[in-house]
Design a protein around this motif. Structure first.
Motif, mmCIF file in Angstrom:
data_model
loop_
_atom_site.group_PDB
_atom_site.id
_atom_site.type_symbol
_atom_site.label_atom_id
_atom_site.label_comp_id
_atom_site.label_asym_id
_atom_site.label_seq_id
_atom_site.Cartn_x
_atom_site.Cartn_y
_atom_site.Cartn_z
ATOM 1 N N THR A 101 16.967 42.064 39.453
ATOM 2 C CA THR A 101 17.543 42.843 38.040
ATOM 3 C C THR A 101 17.873 44.327 38.643
ATOM 4 O OG1 THR A 101 15.472 43.252 37.253
ATOM 5 C CG2 THR A 101 16.556 41.208 36.259
ATOM 6 N N SER A 102 18.261 44.428 39.869
ATOM 7 C CA SER A 102 18.505 45.816 40.457
ATOM 8 C C SER A 102 19.604 46.502 39.315
ATOM 9 C CB SER A 102 18.968 45.806 41.698
ATOM 10 O OG SER A 102 17.943 44.999 42.679
ATOM 11 N N LEU A 103 19.181 47.708 38.989
ATOM 12 C CA LEU A 103 20.217 48.568 38.384
ATOM 13 C C LEU A 103 21.234 48.929 39.351
ATOM 14 C CD1 LEU A 103 17.913 50.733 36.197
ATOM 15 C CD2 LEU A 103 18.983 48.407 35.867
ATOM 16 N N ARG A 104 20.957 49.122 40.731
ATOM 17 C CA ARG A 104 21.885 49.487 41.761
ATOM 18 C C ARG A 104 21.293 49.138 43.008
ATOM 19 N NH1 ARG A 104 27.078 50.219 40.765
ATOM 20 N NH2 ARG A 104 26.773 51.635 39.346
ATOM 21 N N ASP A 105 21.964 48.425 43.896
ATOM 22 C CA ASP A 105 21.142 47.807 45.182
ATOM 23 C C ASP A 105 22.045 47.802 46.028
ATOM 24 O OD1 ASP A 105 18.689 47.738 46.321
ATOM 25 O OD2 ASP A 105 18.187 45.888 45.066
ATOM 26 N N GLY A 106 21.819 48.208 47.381
ATOM 27 C CA GLY A 106 22.716 48.216 48.465
ATOM 28 C C GLY A 106 23.104 46.673 48.969
ATOM 29 N N MET A 107 22.212 45.877 49.067
ATOM 30 C CA MET A 107 22.284 44.361 49.242
ATOM 31 C C MET A 107 21.133 43.615 48.545
ATOM 32 S SD MET A 107 23.772 42.089 50.376
ATOM 33 C CE MET A 107 25.102 42.525 51.356
ATOM 34 N N ASN A 108 19.956 43.669 48.707
ATOM 35 C CA ASN A 108 18.631 43.014 48.004
ATOM 36 C C ASN A 108 18.480 41.922 48.889
ATOM 37 O OD1 ASN A 108 17.083 41.230 46.414
ATOM 38 N ND2 ASN A 108 17.009 43.370 45.233
ATOM 39 N N LEU A 109 17.726 41.896 49.757
ATOM 40 C CA LEU A 109 17.467 40.656 50.679
ATOM 41 C C LEU A 109 16.746 39.805 50.056
ATOM 42 C CD1 LEU A 109 17.471 42.439 53.985
ATOM 43 C CD2 LEU A 109 19.590 41.127 53.153
ATOM 44 N N VAL A 110 15.788 40.053 48.911
ATOM 45 C CA VAL A 110 14.935 39.107 48.500
ATOM 46 C C VAL A 110 15.614 37.731 47.962
ATOM 47 C CG1 VAL A 110 13.475 38.728 46.283
ATOM 48 C CG2 VAL A 110 13.132 40.682 47.410
ATOM 49 N N SER A 111 16.817 38.205 47.445
ATOM 50 C CA SER A 111 17.748 36.753 47.161
ATOM 51 C C SER A 111 17.926 35.962 48.058
ATOM 52 C CB SER A 111 18.754 37.344 46.362
ATOM 53 O OG SER A 111 19.517 38.274 47.261
ATOM 54 N N TYR A 112 18.042 36.241 49.401
ATOM 55 C CA TYR A 112 18.364 35.624 50.569
ATOM 56 C C TYR A 112 16.871 34.645 51.002
ATOM 57 C CZ TYR A 112 22.828 37.618 51.750
ATOM 58 O OH TYR A 112 23.972 38.070 51.622
ATOM 59 N N GLU A 113 15.865 35.649 51.036
ATOM 60 C CA GLU A 113 14.765 35.163 51.506
ATOM 61 C C GLU A 113 14.205 33.851 50.457
ATOM 62 O OE1 GLU A 113 11.893 38.432 51.327
ATOM 63 O OE2 GLU A 113 12.705 39.308 53.279
ATOM 64 N N TYR A 114 14.449 34.119 49.220
ATOM 65 C CA TYR A 114 14.175 33.094 48.252
ATOM 66 C C TYR A 114 15.090 31.824 48.345
ATOM 67 C CZ TYR A 114 13.816 30.820 43.731
ATOM 68 O OH TYR A 114 13.499 29.814 42.696
ATOM 69 N N VAL A 115 16.081 31.845 48.609
ATOM 70 C CA VAL A 115 17.199 31.060 48.938
ATOM 71 C C VAL A 115 16.586 29.950 50.247
ATOM 72 C CG1 VAL A 115 19.490 30.253 49.645
ATOM 73 C CG2 VAL A 115 19.245 31.942 47.793
ATOM 74 N N ALA A 116 16.433 30.671 51.119
ATOM 75 C CA ALA A 116 16.233 30.189 52.401
ATOM 76 C C ALA A 116 14.797 29.318 52.231
ATOM 77 C CB ALA A 116 15.656 31.474 53.391
ATOM 78 N N CYS A 117 13.776 29.870 51.308
ATOM 79 C CA CYS A 117 12.537 29.158 51.224
ATOM 80 C C CYS A 117 12.702 27.863 49.984
ATOM 81 C CB CYS A 117 11.474 29.930 50.717
ATOM 82 S SG CYS A 117 11.039 31.188 52.019
ATOM 83 N N GLN A 118 13.836 27.745 49.431
ATOM 84 C CA GLN A 118 13.926 26.776 48.266
ATOM 85 C C GLN A 118 14.767 25.538 48.844
ATOM 86 O OE1 GLN A 118 13.317 26.667 44.806
ATOM 87 N NE2 GLN A 118 11.849 28.427 45.362
ATOM 88 N N ASN A 119 15.165 25.484 50.311
ATOM 89 C CA ASN A 119 15.870 24.285 50.532
ATOM 90 C C ASN A 119 14.802 22.855 50.738
ATOM 91 O OD1 ASN A 119 18.743 23.581 50.804
ATOM 92 N ND2 ASN A 119 18.051 22.945 52.752
ATOM 93 N N SER A 120 13.447 23.208 51.079
ATOM 94 C CA SER A 120 12.802 22.108 51.253
ATOM 95 C C SER A 120 12.165 21.655 49.875
ATOM 96 C CB SER A 120 11.433 22.570 52.119
ATOM 97 O OG SER A 120 10.916 23.471 51.627
ATOM 98 N N LYS A 121 12.395 22.054 48.672
ATOM 99 C CA LYS A 121 11.822 21.433 47.559
ATOM 100 C C LYS A 121 12.648 20.404 46.936
ATOM 101 C CE LYS A 121 10.721 24.503 44.357
ATOM 102 N NZ LYS A 121 10.953 25.505 43.513
ATOM 103 N N LYS A 122 11.921 19.589 46.274
ATOM 104 C CA LYS A 122 12.624 18.628 45.632
ATOM 105 C C LYS A 122 13.435 18.793 44.461
ATOM 106 C CE LYS A 122 9.204 14.750 46.872
ATOM 107 N NZ LYS A 122 8.113 14.022 46.196
ATOM 108 N N THR A 123 12.837 19.964 43.629
ATOM 109 C CA THR A 123 13.534 20.645 42.609
ATOM 110 C C THR A 123 13.934 22.131 43.042
ATOM 111 O OG1 THR A 123 12.300 19.176 41.148
ATOM 112 C CG2 THR A 123 13.558 21.082 40.187
ATOM 113 N N GLU A 124 15.285 22.485 43.460
ATOM 114 C CA GLU A 124 15.636 23.689 43.738
ATOM 115 C C GLU A 124 15.426 24.705 42.603
ATOM 116 O OE1 GLU A 124 17.084 21.058 44.435
ATOM 117 O OE2 GLU A 124 17.536 20.812 46.485
ATOM 118 N N GLY A 125 15.215 25.874 43.138
ATOM 119 C CA GLY A 125 15.062 26.829 42.164
ATOM 120 C C GLY A 125 16.499 27.590 41.797
ATOM 121 N N VAL A 126 16.385 28.661 40.805
ATOM 122 C CA VAL A 126 17.749 29.178 40.277
ATOM 123 C C VAL A 126 17.546 30.705 40.368
ATOM 124 C CG1 VAL A 126 18.893 29.515 38.106
ATOM 125 C CG2 VAL A 126 18.105 27.407 38.386
ATOM 126 N N LEU A 127 18.718 31.396 40.917
ATOM 127 C CA LEU A 127 18.610 32.719 41.298
ATOM 128 C C LEU A 127 19.352 33.265 40.231
ATOM 129 C CD1 LEU A 127 18.204 34.951 43.183
ATOM 130 C CD2 LEU A 127 20.521 34.354 44.375
#
Length: 942
Positions: free
Chosen positions: A425-451
């Protein structure tokens, strides 16, 4: 030179296949949230095979932090977004990392040992003392630039001492950048690529180019770049922009940031923005978007380790039966943590059924804990967390698990893989790589997460297809997004994750680095190739030397933007409109012109688009020729004005075009209309640049579909003007008639053996440069609207053309490069003089109608010019038909002062040739011309 460019191009192609690693520390980028990372640094080994090109990565911080341990040093991985993003970028580039080690080392012994220890890691330290760090890093970087770039604005100080402190901070900022430049230059080898990073080093490209203009320099910003309206509030805003523009390539995370930067350059510096970047007098600085990524394999492989699997199992057992949302942020004002907590509180209020079935894990990594604003933010967050846990928690359950610390890498990966929703929920962010890291770690799950992703983060442009975009300032909207995320069907979750995972695995940090370095190499090659076609700088010594050696000279000068005085606006806000619209001769030109005009063997012509009254006022005291309104009016300063057009001009279009110009002038603030006798000009030089260009396009559509659709006129579009003039009215079309009259009226006894044509002319008028060019005289244009044929007859049927019209026969003797010019006798057309002002309405109807077809030849002059004695020079234009260029009026002033200084000895010291008698008894000064030239006294009059 071309062979060298081809070699560089080949290397640029190879760089697409080369991967390298780099890092820097940025307040904006997400931290790796790792206190004890188990992964290796991943530096390229020194024993690897050397590649053709080295990469010098320059950032404020090195990828390692140094801690003194007795006589040695303990090196640990630094916390920083780029460190996390680029640990996987490690291939065969020979890389040097240059930056501050994060520690003050005052003693030489300690500096030597730290330098040796860092060299083993491929790093080179920049040593900064405590005072410089405090004012440069804590002061100007973090208190001025960082808040401004994140739309927080400059601090509103209530004490004068604070303003003075900002000045000292900026001086420390420049000093630190100079220290970085010295270290970079000590490591630099020819062919290296230097990659500068972030707002800490905005002055570094300039300092590096000052040390070596051929150095390949790229600069990348890892924060947002604000809109020009925000950036223009920064004191010394122009200095930073100019420093950055010396880089060959400038990169941003998103197109929006790049667009804001180009807009700031056009609005503040008055430069021209192009689709490729920013152009300054022909020099192009490439500006582009390069979205950063991460190394997804690092996270995917970590999920397969036993340590992470065990931790995932423990978390799922702890979270059993509940949905888990995750937030990972620095405890920073721009991360929107309070807004996130308020949205979660509203969700629990509106949906009681979720009150013990969902929880939020918030990781808040402390930063700048000694700053009062951050201390207040910490207290605010803790207060909101306590209130929500008190309202909706119980003895066995609390809805928010808040941690004020970082996590180990394996713990973070396990948390990413165990949660159902991540809230960015950044008010202003250059890129924010947390979203990238979360997506990379979600692909092995049976039920994927939501960003759930803030639209104000740079990642929103990359992951927007699979994320739920929200406005973090709208608490109700975020509350609704949380509900949608928790209730999203499984098939939709999978589809959104598939989109995001594809992007994260293809747009990696490795691909980002490869693309930037490849673009930088290509940019340098293109710049070298462009230089082959760029007008060369005027060789001053050669031009002055040829002037000194010549015996009869012709100097043709433009006026506006060539020898006019530029009036600085108050407090360096650019030209002052009121003062600059009143054209004035540059003060530095007065003495030089007086000296040159006093020489009877130097003919000086002012060729301008300005009106006659303007030239009279500026040059009335000199003995020279004035050609007003693009050469349509001509006079010697001791004579009367005459017109140079062989036939009347059709000016019936003027009234209708004037209406269109007035319409757009009223609707474009600070634009104005110049009404001349032979043309109309709408000028938006002082208006907003972008709006002016839009208005100019609209104006052209109105003109072509209306007033001038059937009129015999030319529309000339300048950089910030639109001019309508009759067909055939141009400086190039008038120059031969001007020269013909000068030759006719002046009893010339010597060959013209030196010609200088210099000005800031529109592209349509640049054919004046080709008129004297010894390489082009054989070509006669067959499309002139009004020019004399080989038998002296006026050809009225031909149309407009590019080369200068020939009102005389002109040829070159191939043996000695001699051009013979024959012209007809008789005065040029002059208006009737009946005591009344010469007005637009009857200028070309009431003049004497001289019959050019019956004019007889009565004189001829041989122009002994060659490529060595003809100099065409554009002022302030690198792309021009001229052979040479000067960048500014100041250089023109210096050049003419050098010409005037060639008159150094009095005639009494001369020992050759009798002087001609002066026609002016009042002129007693004499000059000695160059060797072989005829000695003569200064002479005034025609």
């Amino acid at each position: 030179k071309l062979h060298w460019c081809q070699n560089v191009a080949s290397k640029a192609g190879e760089s697409n296949r080369v991967v390298h690693s780099m890092c820097c520390s940025s307040q904006d980028l997400q931290p790796p949230i790792c206190s004890n990372s188990s992964s290796e640094f991943g530096y390229p080994q020194q024993q690897q095979q050397r590649v053709a090109q080295r990469l010098l990565v320059v950032a404020n911080r090195l990828p390692v932090s140094a801690i003194r341990d007795g006589d040695g040093w303990d090196l640990k991985l630094s916390a920083g977004g780029l460190v996390s993003a680029l640990l996987g970028v490690k291939q065969n580039f020979e890389t040097r990392w240059i930056g501050w080690a994060g520690v003050n080392v005052p003693d030489e012994e300690g500096r030597a040992s730290l330098t040796e220890a860092l060299a083993l890691k491929g790093c080179v330290p920049v040593f900064l003392d405590e005072d410089t760090v405090d004012q440069y890093y804590n002061g100007y970087c973090n208190n001025v630039l960082w808040p401004l770039f994140h739309y927080i604005g400059l601090p509103q100080e209530d004490r004068l001492a604070a303003t003075r402190s900002m000045d000292s901070q900026f001086n420390a900022y420049k000093h630190a950048n100079q220290l970085f430049a010295k270290v970079v230059f000590s490591q630099y080898q020819e062919g290296d690529v230097v990659w500068c990073h972030d707002y800490h080093l905005m002055c570094l490209p300039k300092f590096l180019k000052d040390l070596d203009s051929h150095m390949k320099v790229g600069w990348f910003l890892h924060t947002p770049f604000p809109s020009s309206e925000i950036y223009r509030t920064l004191p010394l805003r122009s200095e930073l922009l100019k420093a950055v523009l010396t880089a060959d390539l400038i990169g941003f995370h998103t197109y929006d940031y790049a667009r804001h930067f180009v807009s700031a350059c056009t609005r503040i510096l008055g430069l021209e923005g192009t689709p490729e970047g920013v152009e300054d007098h022909g020099k192009l600085t490439r500006v582009s978007a390069f979205p950063i990524g991460i190394d997804p394999e690092r996270f995917i492989q970590a999920l397969e380790t036993d340590q992470v699997k065990l931790h995932i199992k423990e978390l799922r057992r702890f979270f059993a039966g509940r949905k888990v949302m995750l937030g990972v942020d620095r405890l920073d004002m721009i991360k929107g943590i309070p807004q996130k907590l308020l949205a979660f509180e509203m969700f629990l209020e509106k949906h009681p059924e979720w009150q013990e079935n969902v929880l939020l894990v918030q990781i808040a990594v402390p930063t700048r804990t000694d700053v009062p604003e951050y201390q207040r933010l910490t207290s605010q967050v803790h207060e909101i967390v306590g209130r929500i846990n008190g309202r909706f928690g119980s003895v066995t359950f609390v809805p928010i698990h808040h941690l004020d610390r970082s996590l180990a890498f394996h713990e973070l990966c396990a948390l990413y893989a165990s949660t159902d929703v991540v809230l960015v929920t950044s008010l202003r962010d250059g890129m924010n790589l947390v979203s990238y890291e979360y997506v990379a770690c979600q692909n092995s799950k049976k039920t994927e997460g939501v960003l759930v992703l803030s639209e104000f983060s740079g990642a929103a442009q990359s992951l927007g297809a699979g994320a739920l975009l929200v406005n973090p300032w709208n608490i109700r909207e975020m509350c609704g997004a949380i509900e949608v995320a928790l209730n999203m069907p499984e098939n939709e979750r999978k589809e959104r994750q598939r989109h995001n995972f594809t992007h994260v695995t293809t747009h990696t940090a490795q691909a980002w680095a490869d693309t930037f370095v490849s673009e930088l190499n290509d940019t340098v090659v293109e710049a070298e190739l462009r230089t082959l076609h760029t007008v060369l700088h005027l060789p001053l010594e050669t031009a002055v030397g040829r002037f000194r050696e010549s015996k009869n000279r012709l100097l043709i000068l433009g006026f506006n933007a060539t020898i006019t005085a530029q009036v600085e606006g108050p407090r360096r806000r650019g030209p002052d409109q009121i003062m600059e619209m009143n054209l004035q001769l540059h003060p530095g030109m007065r003495d030089s012109l007086a000296t040159l005009c006093a020489d009877p063997n130097t003919i000086l012509v002012i060729l301008s688009g300005s009106e006659r009254t303007v030239l009279d006022e500026a040059f009335g005291d000199y003995s020279m020729w004035l050609a007003a309104e693009n050469g349509m009016f001509l006079r010697h300063t001791h004579g009367e004005w005459m017109t140079t057009m062989p036939e009347p001009l059709n000016m019936d279009w003027v009234e209708s075009v004037q209406l269109v110009f007035d319409y757009f002038c009223e609707r474009t603030p600070r634009s104005f209309v110049e009404t001349r006798e032979t043309s109309l000009v709408w000028n938006y030089k002082y208006a907003d640049g972008e709006f002016g260009r839009v208005q100019a396009r609209n104006m052209l559509q109105h003109l072509w579909t209306g007033p001038i659709s059937n009129a015999a006129v030319d529309v000339v579009q300048g950089s910030k003007s639109v001019e309508v003039r009759p067909v055939g009215v141009s400086k190039g079309a008038a120059i031969d008639r001007i020269i013909a009259e000068i030759i006719r009226s002046k009893d010339m006894r010597l060959q013209i053996d030196y010609v200088m044509c210099m000005g800031h002319f529109l592209s349509k008028d640049e054919d004046v440069y080709t008129y004297f060019d010894p390489k082009l005289p054989f070509e006669r244009d067959r499309h002139s609207s009004t020019h004399l044929t080989t038998n002296g007859k006026l050809d009225k049927a031909a149309g407009d053309r590019r080369l200068a019209p020939k009102s005389c026969d002109r040829y070159l003797a191939k043996s000695n490069k001699m051009a013979v010019v024959r012209t007809k006798s008789g005065s040029l057309l002059s208006p009737e003089s009946n005591g009344s002002p010469y007005t637009r309405s009857n200028s070309f109807k009431d003049r004497k109608n001289i019959d050019w077809e019956t004019m007889e030849l009565d004189s001829s002059v041989v122009m002994n010019i060659s490529a060595d004695t003809y100099f065409s020079c554009a002022v302030g234009r690198k792309s021009s038909a001229a052979r040479y260029s000067l960048s500014s009026t100041e250089e023109v002033v210096d050049f003419f002062q050098a010409l005037a200084n060639t008159y150094s000895k009095p005639v009494s010291e001369a020992n050759s040739g009798p002087p001609l008698h002066s026609s002016s008894a009042s002129m007693g000064l004499h000059v000695l011309q160059a060797a072989g030239d005829q000695l003569c006294p200064l002479q005034c009059g025609t």
